[in-house]
Design a protein around this motif. Sequence first.
Motif, PDB file in Angstrom:
ATOM      1  N   THR A 156       0.839  -1.199   0.000  1.00  0.00           N
ATOM      2  CA  THR A 156       0.000   0.000   0.000  1.00  0.00           C
ATOM      3  C   THR A 156       0.876   1.252   0.000  1.00  0.00           C
ATOM      4  N   PRO A 157       1.438   1.586  -1.170  1.00  0.00           N
ATOM      5  CA  PRO A 157       2.204   2.827  -1.251  1.00  0.00           C
ATOM      6  C   PRO A 157       1.252   4.029  -1.146  1.00  0.00           C
ATOM      7  N   GLY A 158       1.816   5.213  -1.102  1.00  0.00           N
ATOM      8  CA  GLY A 158       0.973   6.406  -0.971  1.00  0.00           C
ATOM      9  C   GLY A 158       1.590   7.319   0.072  1.00  0.00           C
ATOM     10  N   HIS A 159       1.901   6.736   1.220  1.00  0.00           N
ATOM     11  CA  HIS A 159       2.664   7.464   2.244  1.00  0.00           C
ATOM     12  C   HIS A 159       4.153   7.312   1.912  1.00  0.00           C
ATOM     13  N   THR A 160       4.578   6.061   1.663  1.00  0.00           N
ATOM     14  CA  THR A 160       5.935   5.782   1.182  1.00  0.00           C
ATOM     15  C   THR A 160       5.843   4.645   0.154  1.00  0.00           C
ATOM     16  N   GLU A 161       6.905   4.476  -0.634  1.00  0.00           N
ATOM     17  CA  GLU A 161       6.880   3.449  -1.685  1.00  0.00           C
ATOM     18  C   GLU A 161       6.901   2.028  -1.131  1.00  0.00           C
ATOM     19  N   ASP A 177       1.050   3.959   8.380  1.00  0.00           N
ATOM     20  CA  ASP A 177       0.717   5.388   8.373  1.00  0.00           C
ATOM     21  C   ASP A 177      -0.273   5.744   7.273  1.00  0.00           C
ATOM     22  N   ASN A 178      -0.847   4.753   6.602  1.00  0.00           N
ATOM     23  CA  ASN A 178      -1.790   5.094   5.528  1.00  0.00           C
ATOM     24  C   ASN A 178      -3.120   5.627   6.050  1.00  0.00           C
ATOM     25  N   ALA A 179      -3.335   5.463   7.358  1.00  0.00           N
ATOM     26  CA  ALA A 179      -4.486   6.108   7.996  1.00  0.00           C
ATOM     27  C   ALA A 179      -4.019   6.510   9.390  1.00  0.00           C
ATOM     28  N   MET A 180      -4.379   7.695   9.823  1.00  0.00           N
ATOM     29  CA  MET A 180      -3.944   8.190  11.140  1.00  0.00           C
ATOM     30  C   MET A 180      -5.151   8.675  11.928  1.00  0.00           C
ATOM     31  N   ALA A 182      -4.815  10.273  15.526  1.00  0.00           N
ATOM     32  CA  ALA A 182      -4.548  10.919  16.820  1.00  0.00           C
ATOM     33  C   ALA A 182      -5.408  12.178  16.912  1.00  0.00           C
ATOM     34  N   TRP A 183      -5.946  12.473  18.101  1.00  0.00           N
ATOM     35  CA  TRP A 183      -6.883  13.604  18.238  1.00  0.00           C
ATOM     36  C   TRP A 183      -6.240  14.907  17.779  1.00  0.00           C
ATOM     37  N   TYR A 184      -4.927  15.058  18.119  1.00  0.00           N
ATOM     38  CA  TYR A 184      -4.277  16.330  17.773  1.00  0.00           C
ATOM     39  C   TYR A 184      -4.088  16.489  16.257  1.00  0.00           C
ATOM     40  N   PHE A 185      -4.223  15.363  15.526  1.00  0.00           N
ATOM     41  CA  PHE A 185      -4.127  15.480  14.068  1.00  0.00           C
ATOM     42  C   PHE A 185      -5.409  16.078  13.485  1.00  0.00           C
ATOM     43  N   ASN A 186      -6.506  15.906  14.238  1.00  0.00           N
ATOM     44  CA  ASN A 186      -7.755  16.473  13.731  1.00  0.00           C
ATOM     45  C   ASN A 186      -7.672  17.990  13.661  1.00  0.00           C
ATOM     46  N   ILE A 187      -6.906  18.557  14.608  1.00  0.00           N
ATOM     47  CA  ILE A 187      -6.720  20.016  14.591  1.00  0.00           C
ATOM     48  C   ILE A 187      -6.017  20.428  13.289  1.00  0.00           C
ATOM     49  N   PRO A 194      -2.810  10.638   6.133  1.00  0.00           N
ATOM     50  CA  PRO A 194      -1.478  10.764   6.751  1.00  0.00           C
ATOM     51  C   PRO A 194      -1.008  12.216   6.786  1.00  0.00           C
ATOM     52  N   LEU A 195      -0.140  12.518   7.731  1.00  0.00           N
ATOM     53  CA  LEU A 195       0.468  13.846   7.808  1.00  0.00           C
ATOM     54  C   LEU A 195       1.254  14.167   6.543  1.00  0.00           C
ATOM     55  N   PHE A 196       1.986  13.138   6.082  1.00  0.00           N
ATOM     56  CA  PHE A 196       2.840  13.303   4.898  1.00  0.00           C
ATOM     57  C   PHE A 196       2.448  12.294   3.833  1.00  0.00           C
ATOM     58  N   ILE A 197       2.456  12.744   2.606  1.00  0.00           N
ATOM     59  CA  ILE A 197       2.006  11.868   1.518  1.00  0.00           C
ATOM     60  C   ILE A 197       2.962  11.947   0.329  1.00  0.00           C
ATOM     61  N   GLN A 198       2.992  10.839  -0.397  1.00  0.00           N
ATOM     62  CA  GLN A 198       3.648  10.879  -1.709  1.00  0.00           C
ATOM     63  C   GLN A 198       2.575  10.967  -2.782  1.00  0.00           C
TER      64      GLN A 198
END
Length: 246
Positions: A156-161, A177-180, A182-187, A194-198
Amino acid sequence: MGKFKHQFVKVGFTNCYLLECKDGYLQIDTGYPKDYSKYKQRLKKKYNIEINEIAHLILTHHHDDHAGFAANLLEESKASLIVHENALKRLKLGLSEIKSRPLNRRVRFVFGFFNKFHEFQYPPVIPYDNVKRLKGSQDNHEVLRDIGLEGVIIHTPGHTEDGISIILDDGSVFPGDNAMNAWYFNILGLQKRPLFIQDLNLIFESWKQYVNLKGKRIYPAHGKDFSIELLSKKLSKFKPDSILYS
Ligand SMILES: [Zn+2]
């Protein structure tokens, strides 16, 4: 269809999951290098599990918050390592590649600062003879079956290869990390992304696979577990291609 017993130890930022298997435990991911002793203590205190009971380690990808103490754990436990072949080069270097881009402006703002001071390095996972390399985009049932678990590992690439996800027959999904969640990420406006994506379209493709493969519950590496329905809802909400800086 058996129900698998999941255990997990949160260490720093990362959830490390443990599944009972034929010859001990399969662990999914590790944490930052500095957290290895803390991890061992927690494993012992919470579950009375010793490090040498870890018989297999899957790394969902090579990033330092997932592979950080893999070298130490492999050396001490003699566990087998299960990774996608695309991860090997980076694991040997002990360095996260930072090709991924921030999901949106808020992430770029917050993590731009964090990334300036963050090392991204970890003890290299040196050539290791007990490695199961997953190749290309083929689904792999054998690796889990061989160790007494029913389920599939998919690329499942997308976040990393080198991203891989584990989907057990009982509907548990470990997306790395393809789905995250954490409550603070909702902010930061992540909404499970993911926070970071390819490639965000590939992230959505992986979510579709979780649904199609009858996933029921998502156990992310960061944040709390949640129902697959939430991903299905997000899938119908997000329009691929209109994603960046949403
Ligand atoms: Zn990552």
